[in-house]
Each structure stands twice: as structure tokens, then as C-alpha cells.
Design an enzyme around this catalytic site. Structure first.
Site, mmCIF file in Angstrom:
data_model
loop_
_atom_site.group_PDB
_atom_site.id
_atom_site.type_symbol
_atom_site.label_atom_id
_atom_site.label_comp_id
_atom_site.label_asym_id
_atom_site.label_seq_id
_atom_site.Cartn_x
_atom_site.Cartn_y
_atom_site.Cartn_z
ATOM 1 N N ASP A 56 9.036 -20.349 63.048
ATOM 2 C CA ASP A 56 9.290 -20.160 61.815
ATOM 3 C C ASP A 56 8.366 -19.061 61.110
ATOM 4 O O ASP A 56 7.133 -19.212 61.307
ATOM 5 C CB ASP A 56 9.641 -21.456 60.831
ATOM 6 C CG ASP A 56 8.446 -22.425 60.934
ATOM 7 O OD1 ASP A 56 7.151 -21.997 61.292
ATOM 8 O OD2 ASP A 56 8.465 -23.559 60.994
ATOM 9 N N CYS B 237 5.888 -19.133 66.550
ATOM 10 C CA CYS B 237 5.519 -20.482 65.781
ATOM 11 C C CYS B 237 7.052 -20.977 65.753
ATOM 12 O O CYS B 237 7.222 -22.229 65.511
ATOM 13 C CB CYS B 237 4.878 -20.327 64.780
ATOM 14 S SG CYS B 237 3.010 -20.184 65.017
ATOM 15 N N CYS C 298 14.466 -23.320 60.898
ATOM 16 C CA CYS C 298 15.419 -24.082 60.840
ATOM 17 C C CYS C 298 15.890 -24.280 59.473
ATOM 18 O O CYS C 298 15.543 -23.828 58.497
ATOM 19 C CB CYS C 298 14.742 -25.495 61.510
ATOM 20 S SG CYS C 298 13.552 -25.990 60.519
ATOM 21 N N CYS D 231 7.319 -27.279 56.951
ATOM 22 C CA CYS D 231 8.345 -26.122 56.461
ATOM 23 C C CYS D 231 7.525 -25.908 55.001
ATOM 24 O O CYS D 231 7.728 -24.824 54.276
ATOM 25 C CB CYS D 231 9.812 -26.403 56.377
ATOM 26 S SG CYS D 231 10.308 -26.699 58.195
#
Lengths: 385, 274
Positions: free
Chosen positions: B37, B35, B61, B105
Site C-alpha cells: 500500500d 509493502c 486495499c 492503513c
């Protein structure tokens, strides 16, 4: 501190000689090259000279050179020219690793009813030529294969492909945006029908492209209107940029030797040192047939955007095949097509050099990268495993 | 380059609480390498059952790292009930906002906290609830529903920004739109999703659709179509009559025949002329 720029496959700096050649055409010499009077005519003669300079770089005839606004326009013009000249043919062929300028156009044509064959690549990014040749048919209108890949630098055997495609009477186009200026090209001896290039990849400004169209190739114009470019691309010429393009073509011929020796040596040093100093790193792409200025290195277990931002802290500018830099959620389609594992694809960094890079800059990058990768790996839940 | 706030940049460049608490009380792991992350969150409670320490390890990231750092700062000193109420919006707000494409995120942070609390409370690892809608990122209809409801999402793009669903091959876009429409009351939800078809059922339905819907339309123009074979989702046909010599036959095949079969039999079908 000046940035250390190793992102030359994205764009290049305008060469000082190119800028100097262009400047008068933004000020005193503003005539329209199509005008009958001497004032415009003198600009027209400079445009002709630029056409000859580009023709020389490509080993082509001046009348085979068409100035456009960019590589994307050149690609679209070529592919539409081919399919509109062969309206009865409904099959088109390209590869899985093309630049979006070609990839997205083929996807669009697929939705418009064309049958599209997309040729796969292997783990090194080499084309599956058997699949390409097997799919050539009497219904094929155009085959478009890039000359060198923008992400990995892998060079495809387009001359060989063009010969096989021509034997079947099919139009062959190549997106040579990354190849021109970095390797010798002689269109006179080639079977390629159309070739695209972009000025800003070889130290000319952005906003100028070229389409080579072999004499005798069936051609339907993309832009219609005036009679510029022999009636093949209407619109008043971007004269200053065309003149800059001509000068850049001349410089590219002069610097090709440097590109293939000094720049390649710098690239090899960067690559070798980083692979030695950073464990779990690998090269993406064909290790043999590759552009002299390009290396794509995968750093496992870390993510590309985070690497780029830490590099940016040191003034180092490169690119990533990571999903997060592209606005997409999937890593680069090129790396996925090659079957690069996710562990590596997300952390791939492309370094693309130019004649302006120095050994000191490469040493600086070699010095900083291991710390950057180590710092992110210390944060990564996968690194400890 | 993404437009990050100074606080996001600060938490990325100077992340707080990186690491792993060996004698942790709570542990939550979410995401995967595929994925792009992943986050491993641990916390330690004090005697008053408040979070005394929280640490993270993140693969991802800048905003994934910043969101993890922010979350650990936010939950320190909270009771578990308080920490359970921290939403992804709270994490994004703490950072002064995240680009919309990066909201997933913050969702990852919220999900990791929930898992870590469940771990401490001895609650069984939650099975993935619902039916997988996005195969690329393994996102279920329940997860999409939750994101839509909690964040007031109204488009597929927003769903992708928050939970990644639809960000890969895009084959699931119709299903995501269906869920959004259902929640927003734009369309009645089907009582039950159709079961997967067996091969025999699929072939029978394709044949019946060709006979009932497609052939009559082609016959009107002097054309016809014949089913040659079905291999998985590949439907191989032969055009007859005027359709066989028509210059627009490929358009007919893709825009009419394939669309009809997708609508009436299965969205996965691809029609090919042989």
C-alpha cells in the site's frame, strides 16, 4: 441476482445428484454401517459402493481407498504414516508452493528436528526437479509434491517424480486435491504411494476427504480407536457424505470431457479477452501444463482485495493472491516463490471455473473487469508514472 | 472477507477527493508497491492558511482507500497545526473503526499528513530515524516505539497490525518483543546493542561456545561435537561418539546446539551436520 461463482478451487457447489443421493442417509437410513443388523448393514453396503466409485475414479482398488474428514486430514495422515513407519529417517522433501495443509506440517516437522528440503519453482511455477532429485537420500522418509497448484493451476510431473522416488525406496505422497476430477488418473499404473483428495473440490459436500494408500504401503494410523476403514482410520463413518463422495466421483468421470473441452474453452476465452482488454496484465503459472479450469491473472499497480470487493459489487466471486485478503502482509507464498514482481503479485486474481459456469457469465466478467481495474488504477499513485 | 463498517464501505466505493492538486502547497508520499500500500497526499491552503482542498492517490486495499478518503475529508478547513494533531486513531474513529489487521492503513494516512505539512514548512525530509528492525517492511525501532506508546500496544501481533513490522519473515519478532518489554517496563533494556560480528569474531565465539557450553554437556552422555566450517551464518559441525549414532541427534543439533549458539553468539546462525 445469483452470484457468478468462479472460485471453484476454493470450494464447489454440491451437485444436485450428489445431494439427492445423500438425503435419505440424513433421515430414514440412519443405521451405523458397522452394525450387525440389516438396518445398519444396508447403509454399509452403500458405503462399500461409494468406495468402489471413488476407486474407479482413481483407477485403484477399493481397499486402497480410505475415507477421511478432509484433504488436510488426508495429507497429515499420509505424511505422519510415512515418517512413523520410517522412524530412523530424519529428512523430508516438499515444494515451496504447497497448500498450507502440507506446507505448515513440514514447517512444524522442521521445528521438531527433521531436516526439510523445500524444492523451489521457476517464474512459471515449474518445479526445479534437479534440486529435488539431488536431495533424495537414504535418510529421506517421505517426498510430498502437490499434483496441481491451487493458485495457478500449474500441473507437476508427479508420475515421473514418483518413479524416481520409488527407485530410492522412499515413500511418495501427492496432494491431488485440485487435480482429481479434472484430469484422468490411474493409480494402478502409477508409482505414487499415497494421494489425498477432498470432496468439496469436486461437487461433494465439505467434510469428506479421501486418502489413497497403495496396497502394501507401510501405514501407521493417525486416528486410533475402532476398526473402521480396515483399522486405518477409526471413527464412525460420515455415511451420508461418503455416499455423496461416491456419487460425485461417478459424476466427475462423466464430466471430465466437458471440463477439458467446454470449461477449458471458457477459461481460455476469459483469459485471452482480459489480457487483450486490460493493459499491464499477465498470467501467473505454466501456460502449457495447467488445470483446464484455472487462470491466475495479475493486474499491475492495483491491489487484490480492492479488486475483489469491486467484483463483489457485480456479484462476481473469485480469489486473490493479495496479502490483504489473507490476513498476512505478504502476498501469496506461491506467487512469491515464483518470483512474481510485487507490482503484479499484489493485484493477482484467481478465476477457477466449474462445469456449472456458462458463457454468459464469462462474457459478463469480461465486460466488467476492465472498468474495475481502470477505476482502481485511476486512484493509484503508480499508474500515472 | 473483512468485516468493514458501512462508513468504510462507503468511503471505499465512493471515495472523496481522489486526485492530485497540481499547484499543491503540501505533498506527502508514504508506502511502496512492495509493502502493498502507498499514499500520495496533496493539499492547497487558503488565504487564512487553512486547508482549502486535499486530494489523494492510493494503491492499496479497501481500508487504505477509505482511510485516505476519510483523512482528506477530516483535514479540510483545518489549520496545519490542527491537521498535524490528527492521529491514526482519529482516522479509524471517523470510519467507525477498522479491523485490527488494517490499522496500519490509518497510520499511513497520519504519516502522509505529517510529511505533507513538513513539505509545506520547508522542513528537510525527515531521515528515517532509528535502526531498521523489520527488514521486510523497512520499519525502524523508533516507529515501533511510537506505535506502541501512542496506541498502547502490548503484543507483536498488535505492532504488526499498526505498523506492519513483523508481518513478513518474522525474523524480527524477538527484537519487537524486546522493544515492547522495554516500554512496558517488563525487562531492562540493554545499554547498547551488540555490534555486528566480523567473520573471525563469529568463528572464535562459536568455537569458544562449543568448548565452554556445548561439548561438556554432550561429553556427559558419551558424545562430542566438532566444528567443521562456518560459511556466513551456516555452522557446519560433525557429531562424534554416542551422538553420531543417536536416533535423536537431529533434535540435539537443532534444539540444543543451535539454540545455544543463537542465544550466545548470533540469532542468525543455522547449524547443519555434515
Amino acid at each position: 441476482m445469483n452470484p457468478i461463482y468462479v472460485d471453484n478451487n476454493a470450494t464447489t457447489r454440491v451437485a444436485p445428484e450428489v445431494l439427492e443421493a445423500m438425503l435419505p442417509y440424513f433421515s430414514d437410513l440412519y443405521g451405523n454401517p458397522s452394525s450387525m443388523h440389516t438396518f445398519g448393514g444396508s447403509v454399509g453396503s452403500k458405503v462399500r459402493a461409494a468406495r468402489e466409485q471413488v476407486a474407479q475414479l482413481l483407477g485403484a482398488l477399493p481397499e486402497e481407498i480410505l475415507f477421511t474428514s478432509c484433504g488436510t486430514e488426508s495429507d497429515s495422515t499420509a505424511i505422519y504414516a510415512a515418517i512413523r513407519s520410517n522412524p530412523e529417517k530424519k529428512h523430508i522433501i516438499t515444494t515451496r508452493v504447497e497448500h498450507p495443509a502440507v506446507k505448515n506440517l513440514f514447517e512444524h516437522l522442521g521445528k521438531k528436528g527433521y531436516r526439510v528440503t523445500v524444492v523451489p519453482v521457476d517464474r512459471q511455477g515449474r518445479l526445479d526437479l534437479d534440486t529435488l532429485y539431488k536431495n533424495l537420500s537414504d535418510d529421506t522418509a517421505v517426498v510430498s509434491v502437490m499434483w496441481a497448484n491451487n493458485e495457478t493451476g500449474t500441473i507437476f510431473p508427479v508420475e515421473e517424480i514418483a518413479r524416481k522416488v520409488r527407485e530410492r525406496g522412499i515413500v511418495f505422497h501427492t496432494d491431488a486435491v485440485q487435480a482429481v476430477g479434472k484430469m484422468p488418473i490411474t493409480m494402478a499404473d502409477s508409482a505414487i504411494d499415497m494421494l489425498s483428495l477432498s470432496g468439496h473440490k469436486l461437487h461433494a459436500p465439505k467434510g469428506i476427504g479421501v486418502l489413497y494408500v497403495r496396497k502394501g504401503t507401510q501405514f501407521a494410523p493417525f486416528l486410533m480407536g475402532g476398526h473402521q476403514e480396515g483399522g486405518r482410520r477409526a471413527g464412525t463413518e460420515n455415511t451420508a457424505s461418503i455416499i455423496g463422495m461416491g456419487r460425485a466421483a461417478q459424476l466427475a468421470m462423466e464430466s471430465m470431457q466437458d471440463e477439458n473441452t467446454r470449461v477449458k474453452a471458457l477459461r481460455d476465452k476469459l483469459e485471452t479477452e482480459l489480457l487483450n482488454r486490460v493493459p499491464h496484465s499477465m498470467i501467473n503459472g505454466d501456460p502449457e501444463n495447467r488445470l483446464p479450469n484455472t487462470t491466475s491473472i495479475a493486474f499491475e499497480y492495483v491491489e487484490g482485495e480492492a479488486i475483489l470487493l469491486l467484483m463483489d459489487q457485480h456479484g462476481i466471486c473469485a480469489s486473490s493472491g493479495s496479502a490483504c485478503t489473507s490476513g498476512s502482509l505478504e502476498p501469496s507464498h506461491v506467487l512469491r516463490a515464483m518470483g512474481v514482481p510485487f507490482t503484479a503479485a499484489h493485484g493477482s486474481i484467481r478465476y477457477s471455473l466449474s462445469i456449472y459456469n456458462t458463457e454468459e457469465e464469462i462474457d459478463f466478467i469480461i465486460d466488467k473487469m476492465p472498468t474495475i481495474i481502470e477505476r482502481l488504477r485511476q486512484m493509484s499513485p503508480f499508474w500515472q508514472r | 472477507m473483512w468485516d468493514y463498517t458501512n462508513k468504510v464501505k462507503d468511503h471505499f466505493l465512493n471515495p472523496r477527493n481522489v486526485g492530485f492538486i497540481d499547484d499543491f502547497d503540501g505533498l506527502g508520499e508514504v508506502g511502496s508497491l512492495a509493502c502493498g500500500d502507498a499514499l500520495k497526499l496533496t493539499f492547497k491552503l487558503d488565504e487564512g492558511e487553512r486547508i482549502a482542498d486535499a486530494k489523494f492517490q492510493t494503491f492499496g486495499c479497501a481500508s487504505a482507500i477509505a482511510s485516505s478518503s476519510a483523512l482528506t475529508e477530516m483535514v479540510k478547513g483545518m489549520t496545519l497545526d490542527e491537521a498535524a494533531k490528527v492521529t491514526n486513531e482519529d482516522i479509524a474513529d471517523f470510519l467507525g473503526g477498522l479491523p485490527k489487521e488494517k490499522m496500519h492503513c490509518s497510520v499511513m494516512g497520519r504519516d502522509a499528513m505529517e510529511k505533507a505539512i513538513a513539505y509545506y514548512r520547508g522542513e528537510a525530509e525527515k531521515q528515517v530515524e532509528g535502526e531498521i528492525v523489520c527488514e521486510c517492511f523497512g520499519v525502524t525501532d523508533r516507529q515501533i516505539e511510537r506505535a506502541v506508546k501512542e496506541n498502547g500496544l502490548t503484543s507483536i501481533e498488535e505492532v504488526t497490525d499498526y505498523v506492519k513490522a513483523g508481518g513478513g519473515c518474522e525474523n524480527c519478532h524477538d527484537k519487537i518483543q524486546f522493544i515492547i518489554d522495554d516500554i512496558l517496563g517488563n525487562a531492562p533494556r540493554a545499554a547498547k546493542k551488540p555490534e555486528a560480528l566480523t567473520n573471525i569474531q563469529k568463528i572464535k565465539m562459536i568455537d569458544a561456545t562449543l568448548e565452554r557450553e556445548i561439548k561438556p554437556a554432550l561429553n556427559q552422555d558419551g558424545g562430542d561435537i566438532e566444528l567443521v566450517d562456518v560459511d556466513g551464518n551456516r555452522v557446519m559441525v560433525k557429531l562424534r561418539g554416542t551422538c553420531a549414532s543417536c536416533s535423536k541427534s537431529q533434535i540435539t543439533l537443532k534444539h540444543y546446539v543451535e539454540t545455544k549458539l543463537k542465544d550466545l553468539v548470533s540469532q542468525d546462525l543455522v547449524v547443519e551436520e555434515v
